[in-house]
Design a protein around this motif. Structure first.
Motif, mmCIF file in Angstrom:
data_model
loop_
_atom_site.group_PDB
_atom_site.id
_atom_site.type_symbol
_atom_site.label_atom_id
_atom_site.label_comp_id
_atom_site.label_asym_id
_atom_site.label_seq_id
_atom_site.Cartn_x
_atom_site.Cartn_y
_atom_site.Cartn_z
ATOM 1 N N VAL A 77 37.385 41.068 28.323
ATOM 2 C CA VAL A 77 37.896 42.274 27.659
ATOM 3 C C VAL A 77 36.838 43.366 27.628
ATOM 4 C CG1 VAL A 77 38.824 43.210 25.515
ATOM 5 C CG2 VAL A 77 39.509 40.929 26.282
ATOM 6 N N GLY A 78 35.584 42.971 27.401
ATOM 7 C CA GLY A 78 34.513 43.959 27.339
ATOM 8 C C GLY A 78 34.366 44.752 28.619
ATOM 9 N N GLY A 79 34.683 44.119 29.729
ATOM 10 C CA GLY A 79 34.596 44.811 31.012
ATOM 11 C C GLY A 79 35.667 45.865 31.208
ATOM 12 N N TRP A 80 36.708 45.807 30.389
ATOM 13 C CA TRP A 80 37.788 46.791 30.492
ATOM 14 C C TRP A 80 37.563 47.988 29.574
ATOM 15 C CZ3 TRP A 80 41.947 42.464 29.555
ATOM 16 C CH2 TRP A 80 41.989 41.624 30.677
ATOM 17 N N GLY A 82 34.973 50.982 27.669
ATOM 18 C CA GLY A 82 33.851 51.848 27.982
ATOM 19 C C GLY A 82 32.597 51.445 27.229
ATOM 20 N N THR A 83 31.473 52.037 27.606
ATOM 21 C CA THR A 83 30.186 51.708 26.983
ATOM 22 C C THR A 83 30.107 52.167 25.537
ATOM 23 O OG1 THR A 83 29.264 53.772 27.847
ATOM 24 C CG2 THR A 83 28.980 51.786 29.186
ATOM 25 N N GLU A 84 31.039 53.015 25.102
ATOM 26 C CA GLU A 84 31.007 53.488 23.719
ATOM 27 C C GLU A 84 31.551 52.440 22.746
ATOM 28 O OE1 GLU A 84 34.939 55.124 25.404
ATOM 29 O OE2 GLU A 84 32.944 54.574 26.098
ATOM 30 N N TRP A 85 32.073 51.346 23.254
ATOM 31 C CA TRP A 85 32.613 50.302 22.396
ATOM 32 C C TRP A 85 31.544 49.270 22.055
ATOM 33 C CZ3 TRP A 85 37.515 49.753 20.268
ATOM 34 C CH2 TRP A 85 38.434 50.730 20.662
ATOM 35 N N TRP A 86 31.576 48.834 20.790
ATOM 36 C CA TRP A 86 30.704 47.755 20.320
ATOM 37 C C TRP A 86 31.531 46.484 20.203
ATOM 38 C CZ3 TRP A 86 31.408 44.938 15.769
ATOM 39 C CH2 TRP A 86 30.358 44.106 15.389
ATOM 40 N N ILE A 87 30.977 45.371 20.704
ATOM 41 C CA ILE A 87 31.685 44.101 20.643
ATOM 42 C C ILE A 87 30.957 43.165 19.680
ATOM 43 C CG2 ILE A 87 32.462 42.083 21.948
ATOM 44 C CD1 ILE A 87 32.670 43.842 24.395
ATOM 45 N N ASP A 88 31.694 42.575 18.769
ATOM 46 C CA ASP A 88 31.126 41.648 17.796
ATOM 47 C C ASP A 88 30.358 40.550 18.532
ATOM 48 O OD1 ASP A 88 30.558 39.870 15.791
ATOM 49 O OD2 ASP A 88 32.592 39.751 15.009
ATOM 50 N N PRO A 89 29.058 40.403 18.276
ATOM 51 C CA PRO A 89 28.264 39.417 19.013
ATOM 52 C C PRO A 89 28.468 37.984 18.547
ATOM 53 C CG PRO A 89 26.892 40.521 17.406
ATOM 54 C CD PRO A 89 28.228 41.205 17.357
ATOM 55 N N GLU A 90 29.103 37.774 17.403
ATOM 56 C CA GLU A 90 29.289 36.420 16.893
ATOM 57 C C GLU A 90 30.621 35.850 17.355
ATOM 58 O OE1 GLU A 90 28.154 35.353 12.926
ATOM 59 O OE2 GLU A 90 27.408 37.379 12.551
ATOM 60 N N PRO A 91 30.592 34.760 18.130
ATOM 61 C CA PRO A 91 31.846 34.165 18.612
ATOM 62 C C PRO A 91 32.647 33.568 17.468
ATOM 63 C CG PRO A 91 30.006 32.717 19.093
ATOM 64 C CD PRO A 91 29.412 34.006 18.574
ATOM 65 N N GLY A 92 33.938 33.531 17.640
ATOM 66 C CA GLY A 92 34.796 32.975 16.602
ATOM 67 C C GLY A 92 36.066 32.420 17.199
#
Length: 213
Positions: A77-80, A82-92
């Motif tokens: 999903v992160g690859g879809w 833009g760079t302005e998005w932050w992705i939660d680094p903690e898996p769940g």
């Protein structure tokens, strides 16, 4: 699978006091309004391999405070986005577990001497907290029953009080309360560290663009 996503959405809005979810072709829009960093949340109905890139790109509005909840591999999903998005680094993971009125299991014993537990219900949400002898928070959590299911939310154990059974006691208290209100299945978004006690339904991630300075 979308049955459990729907159940999570229904309970989460009650737990957080958010606006009723608006049904969209791809899922739901939830107006949260808890502040400039959490204005609106979009939740996709599809999970895992059923999530489509075109849908993610369509929904991923980049206004400040807009969250996107996608139950799929964040590396994909992160690859879809833009760079302005932050992705939660903690898996769940999105989990479900049966609710029963049984006696507490191992680790869910009485509150230790000097500690205090308080449980109350208001606005369709049952909350419980455990207070340490010095008055500080040891653990807390809440649950929102919505019919046959109930969403477990905001489970927290203070670092100094971990591995003492407080989290288990909080969960048992909440599960018992929801079962007494007619719910039979608990639904929760848990960190991977808590995953072994529940069966995995999907891999969720909250994605949000950074706030505008």
């Amino acid at each position: 699978m979308d049955r459990w996503v729907q159940a999570w959405v229904d309970g989460w809005v009650v737990s957080r006091g958010a606006a009723p979810p608006v049904t969209e072709p791809w899922g739901w829009t939830i107006d949260v309004g808890s502040g400039p960093h959490h204005v609106t949340r979009h939740v996709l109905r599809a999970t895992n391999d059923a999530v489509e890139e075109a849908t993610v790109r369509e929904v991923a509005v980049t206004g400040a405070g807009v969250w996107l909840k996608v139950f799929a591999d964040p590396a994909v999903v992160g690859g879809w986005l833009g760079t302005e998005w932050w992705i939660d680094p903690e898996p769940g993971c999105l989990t479900t577990s049966p609710l029963t009125g049984d006696a507490p299991g191992p680790g869910a014993g009485p509150v230790p001497v000097g500690h205090r537990q308080r449980t109350w219900s208001a606005g369709g949400v049952t909350r419980t907290m455990i207070v340490a002898p010095d008055g500080s928070l040891a653990a807390r959590g809440q649950i929102a029953p919505t019919g046959d299911t109930a969403v477990v939310d905001l489970i927290e154990t203070a670092p100094a009080h971990r591995r003492r059974g407080f989290g288990t006691l909080v969960l048992h208290t909440l599960h018992h309360a929801a079962h007494a209100q007619g719910a039979h299945t608990a639904v929760a978004r848990l960190r991977t560290a808590a995953q072994p006690h529940s069966r995995t339904a999907a891999q969720p991630r909250a994605v949000v663009p950074p706030p505008v300075p």
